[in-house]
Design an enzyme around this catalytic site. Structure first.
Site, mmCIF file in Angstrom:
data_model
loop_
_atom_site.group_PDB
_atom_site.id
_atom_site.type_symbol
_atom_site.label_atom_id
_atom_site.label_comp_id
_atom_site.label_asym_id
_atom_site.label_seq_id
_atom_site.Cartn_x
_atom_site.Cartn_y
_atom_site.Cartn_z
ATOM 1 N N GLU A 1 3.416 -5.867 7.051
ATOM 2 C CA GLU A 1 2.831 -4.725 7.768
ATOM 3 C C GLU A 1 3.356 -4.583 9.187
ATOM 4 O O GLU A 1 3.398 -3.471 9.741
ATOM 5 C CB GLU A 1 1.303 -4.848 7.790
ATOM 6 C CG GLU A 1 0.617 -4.603 6.453
ATOM 7 C CD GLU A 1 0.470 -5.858 5.616
ATOM 8 O OE1 GLU A 1 -0.303 -5.846 4.645
ATOM 9 O OE2 GLU A 1 1.136 -6.881 5.943
ATOM 10 N N GLY B 1 -0.711 -5.091 0.790
ATOM 11 C CA GLY B 1 -1.956 -5.016 0.045
ATOM 12 C C GLY B 1 -1.887 -5.729 -1.292
ATOM 13 O O GLY B 1 -2.894 -6.230 -1.792
ATOM 14 N N GLU C 1 -2.555 -9.282 -0.573
ATOM 15 C CA GLU C 1 -3.980 -9.401 -0.239
ATOM 16 C C GLU C 1 -4.848 -9.338 -1.489
ATOM 17 O O GLU C 1 -5.811 -10.103 -1.630
ATOM 18 C CB GLU C 1 -4.371 -8.291 0.741
ATOM 19 C CG GLU C 1 -3.758 -8.492 2.118
ATOM 20 C CD GLU C 1 -3.977 -7.307 3.041
ATOM 21 O OE1 GLU C 1 -4.413 -7.528 4.176
ATOM 22 O OE2 GLU C 1 -3.693 -6.160 2.619
ATOM 23 N N ALA D 1 0.845 -1.190 0.000
ATOM 24 C CA ALA D 1 0.000 0.000 0.000
ATOM 25 C C ALA D 1 0.882 1.243 0.000
ATOM 26 O O ALA D 1 2.030 1.214 0.453
ATOM 27 C CB ALA D 1 -0.911 0.006 1.216
#
Length: 294
Positions: free
Chosen positions: A168, A145, A148, A102
């Site tokens: 993360e 992300g 994901e 991200a």
């Protein structure tokens, strides 16, 4: 903005796809709903009949995910899902990165009140609501992300140099778009816990061994292989394909008895379709079936 390249497509499934085709925004003459060409952060194309391709296109940021990009991805996926000429969707990025995580610049100054009040990143999981098969072709980094997003796909193909991970924890947070839940279900609790708590990455080979991805291909041919599989899926009856995806996904959320009952009900329901009559008649008559999604 990317230039629009017109290519001539035949009814025969091509065995290879050149890079110019993949990088261009193509409006297929087979599609009744032409994809938008004015996206800023993604490229949408129809490289072969029945297959919509969505390419993340922030190369300078290694395709880092942020809300404007996610909104474009969601829009493109929903448009493909509602297009009767599209039977499967491939989402991919660049050779260096599918999505390297991200965009921290978007997140670093947000407060708890702000992210909680507006349910920040909730719409980052909209890809899971797409009813048509979604394939992810992952080259390079698929971190945070990006990992994901890949796990939201129904089938993941990885390039041989792909790198996966949920790092993360190194930023003082945890995965927020399904990483703790999907990774655990896909590779097991102990292994997922190790990689989530340490922030370590793992390779395409390991992802294949653990069942996270279906296949590993050379970097240069990865997207081609995903497109070929998507084309094969798109050649089958659309209603049966949709029902099969629904049955598999439902079964992962419930017990075996409930899953078996749901599968049987969907199986029964397909006998009300013209595609079932066509498929079985074609088999008995030793000819190719012509499915119409009816």
């Amino acid at each position: 903005m990317q230039s629009i390249t017109s290519v001539r497509l035949t009814s025969r499934l091509p065995l290879t796809f050149n890079h110019a085709t993949r990088k261009s925004q193509i409006v297929s003459r087979f599609s009744t709903t032409a994809p938008r060409l004015d996206y800023e952060h993604i490229i949408v194309s129809t490289p072969v009949p029945g297959v919509r391709q969505v390419t993340l296109n922030r190369p300078k940021a290694l395709n880092a995910l942020f809300t404007p990009l996610i909104l474009e991805v969601n829009d493109a996926l929903k448009a493909a899902d509602s297009d009767d000429e599209v039977g499967a969707i491939v989402i991919t990025g660049g050779q260096k990165a599918f999505a390297a995580g991200a965009d921290i610049k978007e997140m670093k100054d947000k407060t708890f009140a702000e992210v909680y009040k507006h349910s920040f990143i909730r719409n980052w999981s909209d890809a899971t609501q797409i009813r048509k098969p979604l394939l992810a072709a992952v080259n390079g980094y698929a971190l945070g992300g990006g990992c994901e997003l890949a796990m939201m796909a129904d089938i993941i193909y990885a390039g041989e140099k792909a790198v996966f991970g949920q790092p993360e924890i190194k930023l003082g947070i945890i995965p927020g778009a399904g990483g703790t839940q999907r990774l655990t279900r896909l590779i097991g609790k102990s292994r997922a816990m190790e990689y989530i708590l340490t922030g370590k990455t793992f390779t395409a080979k390991e992802a294949l061994e653990w069942g996270l991805v279906s296949a590993v291909h050379p970097v240069d041919t990865l997207v081609d292989e995903a497109l070929k599989t998507a084309s094969l899926i798109a050649s089958h009856g659309r209603l049966a394909v949709q029902a099969a995806k629904e049955a598999v996904n439902y079964g992962t959320q419930v017990g075996l008895d409930q899953g078996l009952l749901y599968e049987r009900r969907l199986f029964h329901s397909l006998f009300a379709t013209k595609d079932q009559k066509e498929g079985m008649s074609a088999f008995a008559e030793k000819r190719a079936a012509v499915f119409k999604g009816e």
